[in-house]
Design an enzyme around this catalytic site. Structure first.
Site, PDB file in Angstrom:
ATOM      1  N   LYS A 136      36.247  48.776  36.694  1.00 37.18           N
ATOM      2  CA  LYS A 136      37.610  49.217  36.374  1.00 37.18           C
ATOM      3  C   LYS A 136      37.811  50.665  36.820  1.00 37.18           C
ATOM      4  CE  LYS A 136      38.314  46.416  32.198  1.00 37.18           C
ATOM      5  NZ  LYS A 136      39.473  45.655  32.688  1.00 37.18           N
ATOM      6  N   ARG A 141      36.756  35.150  29.774  1.00 40.47           N
ATOM      7  CA  ARG A 141      36.873  33.691  29.881  1.00 40.47           C
ATOM      8  C   ARG A 141      35.507  33.039  30.096  1.00 40.47           C
ATOM      9  NH1 ARG A 141      41.154  34.498  34.601  1.00 40.47           N
ATOM     10  NH2 ARG A 141      41.587  36.244  33.196  1.00 40.47           N
TER      11      ARG A 141
HETATM   12  N1  BES Z   1      39.471  43.021  28.778  1.00 40.80           N
HETATM   13  C1  BES Z   1      40.241  42.831  29.942  1.00 40.80           C
HETATM   14  C2  BES Z   1      41.710  42.628  29.655  1.00 40.80           C
HETATM   15  C3  BES Z   1      42.419  43.815  29.087  1.00 40.80           C
HETATM   16  C4  BES Z   1      42.973  44.748  29.932  1.00 40.80           C
HETATM   17  C5  BES Z   1      42.539  43.974  27.744  1.00 40.80           C
HETATM   18  C6  BES Z   1      43.635  45.831  29.408  1.00 40.80           C
HETATM   19  C7  BES Z   1      43.199  45.045  27.234  1.00 40.80           C
HETATM   20  C8  BES Z   1      43.753  45.978  28.077  1.00 40.80           C
HETATM   21  C9  BES Z   1      39.742  41.613  30.722  1.00 40.80           C
HETATM   22  O1  BES Z   1      38.389  41.387  30.643  1.00 40.80           O
HETATM   23  C10 BES Z   1      40.083  41.852  32.143  1.00 40.80           C
HETATM   24  O2  BES Z   1      39.556  42.760  32.710  1.00 40.80           O
HETATM   25  N2  BES Z   1      40.946  41.025  32.707  1.00 40.80           N
HETATM   26  C11 BES Z   1      41.328  41.150  34.065  1.00 40.80           C
HETATM   27  C12 BES Z   1      41.393  39.773  34.655  1.00 40.80           C
HETATM   28  C13 BES Z   1      41.606  39.755  36.128  1.00 40.80           C
HETATM   29  C14 BES Z   1      40.404  40.334  36.842  1.00 40.80           C
HETATM   30  C15 BES Z   1      41.860  38.340  36.554  1.00 40.80           C
HETATM   31  C16 BES Z   1      42.695  41.824  34.093  1.00 40.80           C
HETATM   32  O3  BES Z   1      43.524  41.528  33.253  1.00 40.80           O
HETATM   33  O4  BES Z   1      42.889  42.656  34.971  1.00 40.80           O
HETATM   34 MN    MN Z   2      37.317  42.531  32.074  1.00 38.55          MN
END
Ligand code: BES
Ligand code: MN
Ligand code: ZN
Length: 503
Positions: free
Chosen positions: A281, A355
């Site tokens: 990230k 997931r």
């Molecule tokens: N934990 C994150 C989702 C999230 C993002 C929660 C911001 C709270 C605040 C999750 O694991 C994630 O990173 N999801 C990705 C999925 C994508 C790579 C398909 C996302 O939402 O960017």
């Molecule tokens: Mn994630």
């Protein structure tokens, strides 16, 4: 904090702060407010005339009584427009009153809020809302504060004053219920706000263990990596590979004496820190990713509250707990994992890790043949785009269950909004090399998350709650301070309370 309910005349209450509510443009003033206004030599009328206070939702004013009333101060809170009144407005008004009272240095609060100038059958519900709003608003996360706030004055007691000739027993039960629920929410908020280095999967497992230790009918089982290998939990094993923190698969079982039938399974995403892994990230905002275990923390809080409320239901709490880190041992984009169910998954993005662990969590739940499976997860950033900060996104395979979740959302103030789960979306996660892949394209991120999870629940009635945009609060709300919100517990308890034995 101590909560009491008593009958009497609020005007005679000796307290640091007497709380009364007023609707917008409510004229003539209701009798209690009118009496206070008279005692304070039209102090309230003055405020209203100057438009310093209008009665809008979120407004509050403090009046000092200078000995003209037994109460040291009067706190006037706005209830908003009368025709828009909801139980959550009342919860919010109580919260606003509580933080205002604390700000004014009050230790004891007396509240005439639940009365609303009428005695009716909704009184217990209102008493509960006022007690809940007060307790939730006064929560603070002080674990790492060594100076400032640590020593500050805090509210010590709330006395709810209701009209004489009101039956007190149901009101005291309602206040007790609020204490249990707010206690569970505080417990969960603490976990969510705790830094990930102080709340690893192992720490979370220990927390679950000590929770179970204190509750009759609660059992806990904690699987370590070896046991996960035996069960072929490819999702758990894959995601956790990059971290030096070992994974934990936490299972809580609540079985109150006399409860018959199959359990209801609650599955909570418990990523104690989500760096994104190799698909790392951006650094801006990454510190917030300690809240990626909010689903699991809400499941723990719900189990705690359900047991304290003695809900006559069998419950299963499942927390797949991992840390998602990049390293030389980490799982990589392109890897193919085989989940416990046997389904193979092409990992396109290691940041879509929730997931993958839920795949194993949900499949594990099916082994108990549950009456329903409900999962809570901070699953997608897209959730904030779709529904923003004021709704939980809900998707699922059982419209009746979704309907009940929707109603529980309205009653608890933790509202949900449904997104579709039509077959057409299935093609988004088709893989050339495996049974599915863990991301879609740029569209419908929250829906894709649920589409991915669907095959892992089998034929069981299932709802998925994406709490990514509600589990962390950046701008203080009337009864939710900044930080971990503890979302999900009030919703689930409301849902479970309405669950009959045979359903
Ligand atoms: N934990 C994150 C989702 C999230 C993002 C929660 C911001 C709270 C605040 C999750 O694991 C994630 O990173 N999801 C990705 C999925 C994508 C790579 C398909 C996302 O939402 O960017
Ligand atoms: Mn994630
Ligand atoms: Zn995540």
């Amino acid at each position: 904090m101590k909560i009491q309910v008593k009958t009497g005349d609020p005007l005679k209450e000796k307290t640091d702060a007497l709380v009364v509510g007023l609707f917008e443009e409510e004229r003539p003033l209701p009798p209690l407010v009118e009496a206070i206004d008279r005692a304070l030599q039209r102090g309230i009328t003055d405020l209203l005339k100057a438009k310093t206070f209008k009665g809008g939702s979120g407004e509050a004013a403090v009046l000092t009584t200078q000995g003209r009333l037994p109460a040291k101060r009067v706190i006037l809170v706005g209830l908003g427009k009368k025709d828009q009144f909801t139980i959550d407005r009342l919860r919010q008004a109580a919260g606003k009153a509580a933080t205002t009272a604390r700000g004014a240095g009050a230790r004891r609060i007396a509240s005439a809020l639940p009365v609303l100038s009428q005695i009716d059958r909704f009184l217990p519900e209102r008493v509960r809302a006022v007690a809940e709003g007060t307790l939730l608003a006064l929560y603070r996360y002080l674990r790492y504060k060594t100076d400032e706030e640590a020593g500050k004055v805090d509210v010590e007691s709330l006395t709810l004053v209701v009209p004489s000739r009101t039956a007190l027993a149901p009101l005291r039960r309602a206040a007790r219920e609020a204490e249990i629920i707010a206690g569970a929410v505080s417990f969960t908020r603490d976990l969510v706000s705790t830094p990930s280095s102080d709340l690893t999967p192992t720490d979370l497992a220990e927390t679950a263990r000590s929770l179970a230790r204190g509750v009759r009918g609660m059992r806990v089982k904690i699987l370590d990596r070896r046991q996960m290998e035996r069960l072929k939990m490819g999702g758990m094993l894959g995601v956790s590979r990059g971290s030096s923190q070992p994974p934990r698969f936490i299972v809580l079982e609540y079985r109150p004496a006399g409860a018959k039938g199959k359990p209801i399974a609650l599955v909570g995403k418990s990523v104690t820190f989500d760096s994104g892994g190799i698909s790392i990230k951006p650094s801006a905002g990454m510190e917030q990713m300690k809240y990626d275990m909010s689903g699991g923390a809400a499941v723990l809080g719900t189990m705690k509250a359900a047991a304290a409320l003695k809900l006559p239901l069998r419950l299963l709490g499942i927390l797949p707990a991992v840390e998602n880190m990049p390293s030389g041992t980490a799982y990589k984009p392109g890897d193919i994992l085989r989940a416990m169910s046997g389904r193979t998954i092409e990992v396109v993005n290691t940041d879509a890790e929730g997931r993958l662990i839920l795949a194993d969590g949900l499949h594990y739940a099916t082994r108990y043949r549950p009456r329903a499976i409900i999962d809570l997860a901070t699953l997608t950033g897209a959730c904030a785009v779709a529904v923003g900060n004021y709704a939980i996104a809900v998707l699922g395979t059982d419209e009746k269950l979704i309907d009940r979740v929707r109603k529980a959302g309205e009653a608890s103030g933790e509202r949900v909004w449904q997104l579709p789960l039509w077959e057409e979306y299935d093609q988004l996660i088709k893989s050339d090399v495996a049974d599915c892949k863990n991301t879609g394209d740029k569209t419908a991120g929250t829906i894709v998350g649920a589409v991915f999870l669907k095959p892992f629940v089998g034929k069981h009635p299932w709802v998925h709650l994406d709490i990514a945009s509600t589990a962390w609060v950046e701008n203080e709300r009337p009864y939710i301070p900044k930080g971990g919100s503890g979302v999900g517990i009030r919703l689930l308890i409301e849902l479970l309370k309405g669950w009959g034995e045979k359903e």
